[in-house]
Design a protein around this motif. Structure first.
Motif, PDB file in Angstrom:
ATOM      1  N   SER A  43      -3.498   8.453  -9.705  1.00 57.27           N
ATOM      2  CA  SER A  43      -2.506   7.396 -10.412  1.00 57.27           C
ATOM      3  C   SER A  43      -1.045   7.869 -10.000  1.00 57.27           C
ATOM      4  N   ILE A  44      -0.967   9.994 -10.214  1.00 58.80           N
ATOM      5  CA  ILE A  44       0.495  10.121  -9.879  1.00 58.80           C
ATOM      6  C   ILE A  44       1.099   9.963  -8.820  1.00 58.80           C
ATOM      7  N   ALA A  45      -0.282   9.915  -7.973  1.00 59.46           N
ATOM      8  CA  ALA A  45       0.041   9.310  -5.921  1.00 59.46           C
ATOM      9  C   ALA A  45       0.937   8.304  -6.593  1.00 59.46           C
ATOM     10  N   ALA A  46       0.105   6.812  -7.289  1.00 60.93           N
ATOM     11  CA  ALA A  46       0.955   6.045  -6.519  1.00 60.93           C
ATOM     12  C   ALA A  46       2.038   6.162  -7.714  1.00 60.93           C
ATOM     13  N   GLN A  47       2.637   6.309  -8.881  1.00 60.39           N
ATOM     14  CA  GLN A  47       3.695   6.779  -9.793  1.00 60.39           C
ATOM     15  C   GLN A  47       5.188   7.198  -8.747  1.00 60.39           C
ATOM     16  N   GLN A  48       4.236   8.519  -8.153  1.00 62.18           N
ATOM     17  CA  GLN A  48       5.397   9.200  -6.969  1.00 62.18           C
ATOM     18  C   GLN A  48       6.074   8.080  -5.881  1.00 62.18           C
ATOM     19  N   GLN A  49       5.461   7.304  -5.307  1.00 59.65           N
ATOM     20  CA  GLN A  49       5.876   6.833  -4.413  1.00 59.65           C
ATOM     21  C   GLN A  49       6.488   5.319  -4.824  1.00 59.65           C
ATOM     22  N   SER A  50       5.654   4.761  -6.343  1.00 56.60           N
ATOM     23  CA  SER A  50       7.159   3.799  -7.092  1.00 56.60           C
ATOM     24  C   SER A  50       8.403   4.536  -7.370  1.00 56.60           C
ATOM     25  N   ALA A  51       8.420   5.318  -7.494  1.00 59.00           N
ATOM     26  CA  ALA A  51       9.668   6.448  -7.896  1.00 59.00           C
ATOM     27  C   ALA A  51      10.139   6.527  -6.351  1.00 59.00           C
ATOM     28  N   GLN A  52       9.676   7.177  -5.714  1.00 59.58           N
ATOM     29  CA  GLN A  52      10.334   7.032  -4.434  1.00 59.58           C
ATOM     30  C   GLN A  52      11.025   5.635  -3.974  1.00 59.58           C
ATOM     31  N   ALA A  53      10.819   5.226  -4.192  1.00 59.84           N
ATOM     32  CA  ALA A  53      10.597   3.591  -3.721  1.00 59.84           C
ATOM     33  C   ALA A  53      11.983   3.348  -4.144  1.00 59.84           C
ATOM     34  N   GLN A  54      12.301   3.846  -5.346  1.00 61.70           N
ATOM     35  CA  GLN A  54      13.011   3.889  -6.429  1.00 61.70           C
ATOM     36  C   GLN A  54      14.098   4.401  -6.109  1.00 61.70           C
ATOM     37  N   VAL A  55      14.363   5.625  -5.773  1.00 64.53           N
ATOM     38  CA  VAL A  55      15.103   6.764  -5.024  1.00 64.53           C
ATOM     39  C   VAL A  55      15.802   6.506  -3.933  1.00 64.53           C
TER      40      VAL A  55
END
Length: 413
Positions: A43-55
């Motif tokens: 779940s954290i990995a998916a959230q990290q990918q989403s946050a990185q995409a936003q960045v």
């Protein structure tokens, strides 16, 4: 003895049975925790990918705005250099045209007063020989040829100055438009950079494992979100202010010289140091003797609106109040030279309805005179003065000779 033995066997069986069950329960609980931890990691990995995409997305927007700013800044530097070169060429052409105008006018007056054509005939008749007559005719032909060349050069210079004025105005207008875009981009960039910081902190918070560190990051994120909201609010306020100024400028364009002159007449005249004992009267006409009207001059036909000048600039305000002004006279400091080249009278005496052009070595400034007491005491209506982009009287009575460089007046007749 036998009974104790049987009891021991039964007790051991029960203990072993319970131990097996306990071992099974412990194994099941550990597997559940591992599975739960794996799910949390996923779940954290998916959230990290989403946050990185936003960045990445916001970083791309920031880079795009920065690239556009660099491009516009480079274009402005190039256009300003071109404008300075064109301004110098226009000034040289203007001086040449004015000088030839004076020479041609002097020759025309000489021909009218001395009867040049009759003198030419008498010169030929009074020749003592054919050779002398031929020589005199040849000399007169050279004079006529020189005048024709002067007229042709005058025509070519007027065409050249017209072309350069249009090109110069386009460069000036583009620079001003780019400056506005740069100002808009600066506000948008401020908002995007604040959003980027939020996204970066959000990503860092998702990556944090220690609860204390994550808590600190979340506090930073909350502060960044507040800063981003404030930046967005400032951008919205900036846009609203720009819209308000645009509406004010549009409304101020619904005026004319007569209305501005009438408003100037209602402005109290503040007494100068030498006049404090008695208030100076408000006079809306020049206090000096006006020059005699000059002979009619053929001039280009201009637009009656100020569409060729950037809205809100001093040139736009002057053209709005004086529609007879040229369409491509450049920056305010160039107007006197451009007007003289077009055949308009210029001078140092202020008159109501005249355009005041200040040359300070830079962009300069222009305004329209609405009231006159003396050469050192006038009122004007103008735009782009002290941050005011709408047309209005912002100075009241003032001394134009010490305002902002050398002042030259352009007369409509």
């Amino acid at each position: 003895m036998k009974k104790k033995f049987v009891t021991s066997i039964l007790l051991s069986t029960i203990i072993l049975s319970q131990g097996a069950s306990l071992t099974t329960v412990i194994a099941d609980s550990t597997d559940d925790k591992i599975a739960a931890q794996n799910n949390k990691i996923n779940s954290i990995a998916a959230q990290q990918q989403s946050a990185q995409a936003q960045v990445d997305q916001i970083q791309g927007q920031v880079s795009s705005i920065q690239a556009q700013q660099e491009k516009l800044q480079a274009e402005n530097e190039k256009l300003q250099a071109e404008s300075e070169k064109l301004s110098a060429e226009i000034e040289t052409l203007s001086k040449n045209i004015v000088a030839r105008n004076e020479s041609l006018a002097n020759q025309a007056r000489s021909a009218q007063t001395s009867g040049t054509a009759t003198n030419y005939i008498n010169t030929i008749i009074n020749s003592k020989s054919i050779t002398e007559a031929v020589s005199r005719v040849s000399a007169m032909s050279e004079i006529v040829s020189a005048n024709n060349k002067m007229l042709e050069q005058q025509k070519q210079d007027k065409e050249a100055i017209a072309e350069k004025q249009v090109e110069n105005n386009e460069a000036i207008n583009t620079v001003i438009a780019n400056q506005q875009t740069l100002a808009d981009d600066a506000k948008a960039l401020e908002t995007k950079e604040a959003e980027l910081k939020v996204a970066q902190l959000n990503l860092a918070a998702e990556k944090a494992t220690a609860e204390g560190e994550k808590s600190a990051l979340l506090e930073q994120k909350a502060a960044a979100e507040k800063a981003a909201a404030e930046a967005a609010a400032r951008e919205a306020a900036y846009k609203a202010e720009q819209e308000r100024k645009a509406q004010e400028m549009a409304a101020s364009a619904n005026t004319n010289l007569a209305a501005q002159v009438q408003a100037a007449q209602q402005t109290p005249a503040a007494p100068s140091v030498a006049q404090e004992a008695a208030p100076a009267p408000v006079v809306s006409q020049p206090a000096v003797q006006e020059a005699a009207p000059a002979p009619a001059v053929s001039r280009p036909t201009y637009n009656s609106s100020a569409v060729t000048y950037p809205v809100g600039q001093c040139t736009w305000g002057a053209k709005t109040l004086a529609p007879w002004a040229g369409d491509y006279w450049g920056n305010g400091g160039q107007w006197a030279a451009s007007a003289a080249a077009a055949g308009f009278r210029t001078g140092s005496v202020p008159q109501v309805g005249a355009i005041a052009s200040w040359n300070d070595g830079g962009y300069g400034h222009v305004a329209v005179v609405t009231a006159v007491e003396s050469t050192n005491r006038i009122q004007v209506s103008e735009s782009n003065y002290n941050g005011n982009m709408s047309i209005g009287n912002y100075r009241g009575w003032f001394d134009p000779t010490i305002a902002q460089g050398v002042v030259t007046y352009i007369y409509p007749n």
